[in-house]
Design an enzyme around this catalytic site. Structure first.
Site, mmCIF file in Angstrom:
data_model
loop_
_atom_site.group_PDB
_atom_site.id
_atom_site.type_symbol
_atom_site.label_atom_id
_atom_site.label_comp_id
_atom_site.label_asym_id
_atom_site.label_seq_id
_atom_site.Cartn_x
_atom_site.Cartn_y
_atom_site.Cartn_z
ATOM 1 N N ASP A 34 0.838 -1.208 0.000
ATOM 2 C CA ASP A 34 0.000 0.000 0.000
ATOM 3 C C ASP A 34 0.873 1.259 0.000
ATOM 4 O O ASP A 34 0.358 2.381 -0.042
ATOM 5 C CB ASP A 34 -1.018 -0.008 1.154
ATOM 6 C CG ASP A 34 -0.365 0.017 2.522
ATOM 7 O OD1 ASP A 34 0.869 -0.101 2.603
ATOM 8 O OD2 ASP A 34 -1.114 0.151 3.522
ATOM 9 N N SER A 35 2.202 1.055 0.005
ATOM 10 C CA SER A 35 3.112 2.186 -0.208
ATOM 11 C C SER A 35 2.824 2.858 -1.546
ATOM 12 O O SER A 35 3.201 4.009 -1.764
ATOM 13 C CB SER A 35 4.572 1.718 -0.171
ATOM 14 O OG SER A 35 4.767 0.590 -0.999
ATOM 15 N N LYS A 103 -1.135 -9.314 3.021
ATOM 16 C CA LYS A 103 -0.357 -8.841 4.180
ATOM 17 C C LYS A 103 -1.218 -7.874 4.979
ATOM 18 O O LYS A 103 -1.937 -7.048 4.398
ATOM 19 C CB LYS A 103 0.926 -8.131 3.727
ATOM 20 C CG LYS A 103 1.702 -7.542 4.903
ATOM 21 C CD LYS A 103 3.087 -7.077 4.517
ATOM 22 C CE LYS A 103 3.146 -5.702 3.897
ATOM 23 N NZ LYS A 103 2.669 -4.608 4.773
ATOM 24 N N GLU A 105 -1.228 -5.353 8.632
ATOM 25 C CA GLU A 105 -0.359 -4.707 9.622
ATOM 26 C C GLU A 105 -0.881 -4.937 11.039
ATOM 27 O O GLU A 105 -2.088 -4.897 11.279
ATOM 28 C CB GLU A 105 -0.301 -3.199 9.351
ATOM 29 C CG GLU A 105 0.441 -2.860 8.082
ATOM 30 C CD GLU A 105 0.620 -1.348 7.895
ATOM 31 O OE1 GLU A 105 0.272 -0.572 8.805
ATOM 32 O OE2 GLU A 105 1.110 -0.963 6.825
ATOM 33 N N GLU A 172 9.561 -3.934 10.375
ATOM 34 C CA GLU A 172 9.974 -2.664 9.755
ATOM 35 C C GLU A 172 10.540 -1.691 10.802
ATOM 36 O O GLU A 172 9.946 -1.495 11.869
ATOM 37 C CB GLU A 172 8.768 -2.019 9.033
ATOM 38 C CG GLU A 172 9.115 -0.679 8.403
ATOM 39 C CD GLU A 172 8.058 -0.169 7.426
ATOM 40 O OE1 GLU A 172 7.129 -0.918 7.081
ATOM 41 O OE2 GLU A 172 8.187 0.990 7.006
HETATM 42 O O1 KIV Z 1 3.515 -1.051 1.608
HETATM 43 C C1 KIV Z 1 4.667 -1.480 1.560
HETATM 44 O O2 KIV Z 1 5.386 -1.312 0.570
HETATM 45 C C2 KIV Z 1 5.162 -2.211 2.712
HETATM 46 C C3 KIV Z 1 6.625 -2.465 2.774
HETATM 47 C C4 KIV Z 1 7.320 -1.214 3.114
HETATM 48 C C5 KIV Z 1 6.962 -3.554 3.714
HETATM 49 O O3 KIV Z 1 4.424 -2.544 3.579
#
Ligand code: KIV
Length: 275
Positions: A34-35, A103, A105, A172
């Site tokens: 989600d980056s 994934k 968090e 992280e």
């Molecule tokens: O969203 C993302 O790219 C991430 C990575 C920084 C681990 O969660």
């Protein structure tokens, strides 16, 4: 790979051409992170990106890959309310997005929902330490686990996630000394981003290593090239070429057959056509 002591190379990808190259070159796991909210969509933080937006990018990536395991990041609030919503939303990444896993968090109140998703048959990767969706609570992009209590909590979080069945964890922005302690506490792979060299694998954001995201560069980033500068040069040269009439030249130009052109001119000279 972790059992064999082989390090795992993970990288984010958000689009078809990047995923195609990452797949060919041998990246082990692609994360549709989600980056992308910040690196591609220009939002200020990751909390703004929606499930529908994440699905578009996940589909683009999975269309490209032939061999790489693809993990899709579940965006803010799509897995935290209740377990049924969490399962349905996670399922969309698998069913519509063609991802191999999702994934999520955190490891607090979200743990029962993570368990529910795994019980529904969807593999989950955990994410502890600096969890950008909770940036408001964490008080900014800060290193986590720097005190005994917060370090112990990270180890507990990793255990909790393993207990409910996540297949791996991303840690992280934590002190590198903590990573071996987390690894000792669990039997699943622990991948690092700003977690030192002892992690079982490393993940970075593709726009960071390419030099395409300039807003801020965390200490853990290794910039392998400066595509930002390359694009700047290329776009400037293109503008100059267009303005100077140097583009297009013969190589980029189509032609009509001479006879056809002559016939066309004759037809036009009859005067029955108004151009
Ligand atoms: O969203 C993302 O790219 C991430 C990575 C920084 C681990 O969660």
């Amino acid at each position: 790979m972790t059992r064999k002591g082989e390090k795992i190379a993970l990288l984010t990808a958000y689009d078809y051409p990047t995923a195609l190259i990452e797949d060919k070159v041998g990246i082990d796991i692609i994360l549709v992170g989600d980056s992308l909210a910040m690196t591609v969509l220009g939002y200020k933080t990751t909390v703004s990106v929606t499930l529908e937006e994440m699905l578009i990018f996940t589909k683009a990536v999975t269309r490209a890959v032939e061999r790489t395991f693809v993990v899709a990041d579940m965006p803010f609030l799509t897995y935290k309310t209740d377990s049924n919503t969490a399962i349905i939303n996670a399922g969309r990444f698998i069913q519509e997005g063609n991802a191999d896993a999702v994934k999520l968090e955190g490891a607090g109140s979200v743990v029962p929902n993570i368990k529910a998703i795994i019980d529904a048959g969807i593999p989950v990767m955990g994410h502890i330490g600096l969890t950008p969706q909770s940036i408001g609570i964490l008080g900014g992009f800060k290193v986590q686990g720097t005190k005994k209590e917060s370090a112990l909590k990270l180890i507990e979080d990793a255990r909790k996630l393993e207990d409910v069945g996540v297949f791996s964890i991303i840690a992280e922005s934590i002190p590198c000394e903590l990573t071996p302690l987390i690894k000792d506490a669990v039997s699943i792979p622990v991948y690092g981003i700003g977690a030192g060299a002892d992690a079982d694998g490393q993940i970075l954001v593709v726009h960071d290593i390419l030099g395409l995201f300039q807003d801020f560069i965390p200490r853990f980033v290794k910039k392998y090239t400066d595509l930002g500068k390359t694009l700047n040069d290329v776009f400037s040269r293109y503008i100059n070429d267009v303005k100077n009439g140097d583009f297009p030249d013969e190589k980029q130009t189509y032609h009509i057959d001479k006879k056809e052109l002559e016939a066309l001119r004759k037809e036009l000279s009859k005067g029955s056509y108004r151009l």
